[in-house]
Design a protein around this motif. Structure first.
Motif, PDB file in Angstrom:
ATOM      1  N   GLU A  70     -12.835   8.554   4.459  1.00  0.00           N
ATOM      2  CA  GLU A  70     -12.544   8.818   5.865  1.00  0.00           C
ATOM      3  C   GLU A  70     -11.108   8.466   6.240  1.00  0.00           C
ATOM      4  N   LEU A  71     -10.406   7.764   5.362  1.00  0.00           N
ATOM      5  CA  LEU A  71      -8.988   7.462   5.604  1.00  0.00           C
ATOM      6  C   LEU A  71      -8.068   8.540   5.036  1.00  0.00           C
ATOM      7  N   GLU A  72      -8.641   9.524   4.359  1.00  0.00           N
ATOM      8  CA  GLU A  72      -7.844  10.586   3.746  1.00  0.00           C
ATOM      9  C   GLU A  72      -6.935  11.329   4.739  1.00  0.00           C
ATOM     10  N   PRO A  73      -7.351  11.555   6.006  1.00  0.00           N
ATOM     11  CA  PRO A  73      -6.461  12.263   6.942  1.00  0.00           C
ATOM     12  C   PRO A  73      -5.102  11.595   7.141  1.00  0.00           C
ATOM     13  N   PHE A  74      -4.985  10.299   6.828  1.00  0.00           N
ATOM     14  CA  PHE A  74      -3.698   9.616   6.984  1.00  0.00           C
ATOM     15  C   PHE A  74      -2.660  10.148   5.997  1.00  0.00           C
ATOM     16  N   ARG A  75      -3.111  10.902   5.011  1.00  0.00           N
ATOM     17  CA  ARG A  75      -2.151  11.534   4.096  1.00  0.00           C
ATOM     18  C   ARG A  75      -1.212  12.474   4.854  1.00  0.00           C
ATOM     19  N   HIS A  76      -1.678  13.022   5.963  1.00  0.00           N
ATOM     20  CA  HIS A  76      -0.848  13.925   6.750  1.00  0.00           C
ATOM     21  C   HIS A  76       0.309  13.178   7.407  1.00  0.00           C
ATOM     22  N   LEU A  77       0.192  11.850   7.473  1.00  0.00           N
ATOM     23  CA  LEU A  77       1.277  11.018   8.004  1.00  0.00           C
ATOM     24  C   LEU A  77       2.124  10.430   6.874  1.00  0.00           C
ATOM     25  N   GLY A  78       1.835  10.850   5.655  1.00  0.00           N
ATOM     26  CA  GLY A  78       2.574  10.319   4.512  1.00  0.00           C
ATOM     27  C   GLY A  78       2.044   8.988   4.021  1.00  0.00           C
ATOM     28  N   ILE A  79       0.831   8.641   4.447  1.00  0.00           N
ATOM     29  CA  ILE A  79       0.222   7.361   4.058  1.00  0.00           C
ATOM     30  C   ILE A  79      -0.970   7.646   3.147  1.00  0.00           C
ATOM     31  N   THR A  80      -0.870   7.225   1.914  1.00  0.00           N
ATOM     32  CA  THR A  80      -1.922   7.482   0.938  1.00  0.00           C
ATOM     33  C   THR A  80      -2.870   6.290   0.855  1.00  0.00           C
ATOM     34  N   PRO A  81      -4.164   6.473   1.070  1.00  0.00           N
ATOM     35  CA  PRO A  81      -5.109   5.366   0.869  1.00  0.00           C
ATOM     36  C   PRO A  81      -4.975   4.825  -0.546  1.00  0.00           C
ATOM     37  N   PRO A  82      -5.143   3.534  -0.728  1.00  0.00           N
ATOM     38  CA  PRO A  82      -4.870   2.924  -2.035  1.00  0.00           C
ATOM     39  C   PRO A  82      -5.913   3.293  -3.082  1.00  0.00           C
ATOM     40  N   PRO A  83      -5.513   3.323  -4.358  1.00  0.00           N
ATOM     41  CA  PRO A  83      -6.511   3.469  -5.414  1.00  0.00           C
ATOM     42  C   PRO A  83      -7.445   2.264  -5.411  1.00  0.00           C
ATOM     43  N   LEU A  84      -8.665   2.483  -5.880  1.00  0.00           N
ATOM     44  CA  LEU A  84      -9.695   1.451  -5.833  1.00  0.00           C
ATOM     45  C   LEU A  84     -10.035   0.973  -7.236  1.00  0.00           C
ATOM     46  N   ARG A  85     -10.110  -0.346  -7.394  1.00  0.00           N
ATOM     47  CA  ARG A  85     -10.528  -0.960  -8.644  1.00  0.00           C
ATOM     48  C   ARG A  85     -11.837  -1.711  -8.395  1.00  0.00           C
ATOM     49  N   LEU A  86     -12.875  -1.343  -9.134  1.00  0.00           N
ATOM     50  CA  LEU A  86     -14.184  -1.989  -8.994  1.00  0.00           C
ATOM     51  C   LEU A  86     -14.283  -3.136  -9.982  1.00  0.00           C
ATOM     52  N   LEU A  87     -14.591  -4.318  -9.469  1.00  0.00           N
ATOM     53  CA  LEU A  87     -14.660  -5.529 -10.286  1.00  0.00           C
ATOM     54  C   LEU A  87     -16.089  -6.042 -10.315  1.00  0.00           C
ATOM     55  N   LEU A  88     -16.711  -5.991 -11.475  1.00  0.00           N
ATOM     56  CA  LEU A  88     -18.069  -6.528 -11.613  1.00  0.00           C
ATOM     57  C   LEU A  88     -18.017  -8.045 -11.565  1.00  0.00           C
ATOM     58  N   ASN A  89     -18.765  -8.610 -10.618  1.00  0.00           N
ATOM     59  CA  ASN A  89     -18.685 -10.037 -10.321  1.00  0.00           C
ATOM     60  C   ASN A  89     -20.073 -10.675 -10.370  1.00  0.00           C
ATOM     61  N   GLN A  90     -20.095 -11.969 -10.729  1.00  0.00           N
ATOM     62  CA  GLN A  90     -21.351 -12.725 -10.806  1.00  0.00           C
ATOM     63  C   GLN A  90     -22.329 -12.059 -11.771  1.00  0.00           C
ATOM     64  N   VAL A  91     -21.821 -11.754 -12.955  1.00  0.00           N
ATOM     65  CA  VAL A  91     -22.580 -10.950 -13.910  1.00  0.00           C
ATOM     66  C   VAL A  91     -23.316 -11.814 -14.919  1.00  0.00           C
ATOM     67  N   ASN A  92     -24.596 -11.540 -15.094  1.00  0.00           N
ATOM     68  CA  ASN A  92     -25.406 -12.120 -16.167  1.00  0.00           C
ATOM     69  C   ASN A  92     -25.700 -10.984 -17.148  1.00  0.00           C
ATOM     70  N   VAL A  93     -24.907 -10.927 -18.211  1.00  0.00           N
ATOM     71  CA  VAL A  93     -24.997  -9.781 -19.122  1.00  0.00           C
ATOM     72  C   VAL A  93     -26.275  -9.784 -19.953  1.00  0.00           C
ATOM     73  N   ILE A  94     -27.028 -10.870 -19.909  1.00  0.00           N
ATOM     74  CA  ILE A  94     -28.260 -10.945 -20.692  1.00  0.00           C
ATOM     75  C   ILE A  94     -29.339 -10.049 -20.094  1.00  0.00           C
ATOM     76  N   ARG A  95     -29.329  -9.883 -18.776  1.00  0.00           N
ATOM     77  CA  ARG A  95     -30.371  -9.109 -18.103  1.00  0.00           C
ATOM     78  C   ARG A  95     -30.230  -7.621 -18.414  1.00  0.00           C
ATOM     79  N   VAL A  96     -31.344  -6.982 -18.717  1.00  0.00           N
ATOM     80  CA  VAL A  96     -31.337  -5.569 -19.074  1.00  0.00           C
ATOM     81  C   VAL A  96     -30.905  -4.711 -17.893  1.00  0.00           C
TER      82      VAL A  96
END
Length: 280
Positions: free
Chosen positions: A167-193
């Motif tokens: 929904e922030l994409e229209p700001f591109r018309h003002l020369g403002i690009t929404p930032p790229p997104l990095r997803l960070l997996l947090n509080q992870v218990n890798v043992i669980r299936v």
């Protein structure tokens, strides 16, 4: 100055913990780091003890355009780590910004006042959709979204954070690009299936995405992060060894890996951080 916001429209995913520990590690790496707490519940503002507390904070910065460092920037006990505290407990900023002509661009327009003083501005945000969150995103070069490996959190990612960015994409018309997104997996218990299934599903879902990336670094659910918050210290300072029982990387290794993945240009300085750092 790099500007990074830690965001999620879901509460309880660990935004403040990530912001505090990432900021602490980068400060120990010799970078000049400014934390900005935009959460009306000011957890980040109380994470580190203050060596010098400013008379004002985020409210005066955003509402009054006050940028004088001695008035709004507090100094933490961590050398190189400064903080603009959250002092808008009544949520007045959201109402103000909704009616201001430059509301969502207010922070972006103020950043030039800090660029010569800091290498990184790290913004902690509310765990809900708000004009403050939109303002932080439009001021940022990069957004990091912690996500816990639960099905409800994965669903909320699509309904909340991803929808907001679209929904922030229209700001591109003002020369403002929404930032790229990095997803960070947090509080992870890798043992669980089910955890492994969700992690695999996230990687598959965004494998071909241009502006969304699931980070390789995973933050495990170790008690060290809670202990660090209780002590008011960056987690990399209190536990540096791998867990023998769980075979997971130490918090020092984890935070270094996260920092390098986000900021490869600072790899050399980040790699030199060790357990020897002390409160100064």
């Amino acid at each position: 100055m790099r500007v990074v916001s830690v965001v999620s429209t879901k509460g309880g995913v660990g935004k403040t913990t990530v912001a505090a520990n990432l900021g602490g590690l980068l400060a120990d790496a010799g970078l000049r780091v400014l934390l900005l707490d935009l959460d009306s519940q000011p957890t980040l503002s109380s994470y580190y003890a203050l060596h010098q507390k400013a008379v004002a904070g985020a409210y005066e910065l955003i509402a009054l355009n006050l940028t004088t460092p001695v008035q709004i920037v507090s100094r933490t006990v961590i050398a190189g780590l400064d903080l603009i505290i959250s002092n808008d407990g009544q949520g007045r900023l959201s109402t103000l910004l909704l009616h201001a002509p430059d509301g969502r661009l207010r922070l972006r327009n103020l950043l030039d006042n800090f660029r010569s003083r800091y290498d990184l501005l790290l913004i902690d945000t509310q765990g809900a959709r708000s004009v403050l969150l939109e303002m932080a995103l439009l001021a940022s070069d990069l957004a990091v979204s912690p996500i816990t490996p639960e099905m409800l959190a994965a669903r909320e990612l699509g309904r909340g954070t991803l929808k907001l960015l679209s929904e922030l994409e229209p700001f591109r018309h003002l020369g403002i690009t929404p930032p790229p997104l990095r997803l960070l997996l947090n509080q992870v218990n890798v043992i669980r299936v089910d955890t492994r299934m969700i992690i695999r599903g996230l990687h598959e879902a965004f494998a071909g995405a241009t502006h969304i990336l699931v980070l390789n670094t995973v933050i495990p659910d170790r008690v060290a992060y809670l202990n660090a918050a209780s002590l008011g210290l960056p987690v990399h300072r209190i536990e540096t060894r791998r867990s023998r029982e769980r075979h997971s990387p130490s918090p020092l290794e984890t935070m270094q890996a996260l920092a390098i993945e986000l900021f490869p240009e600072w790899r050399e300085a980040i790699s030199k951080v060790s357990r020897c750092a002390e409160v100064r």
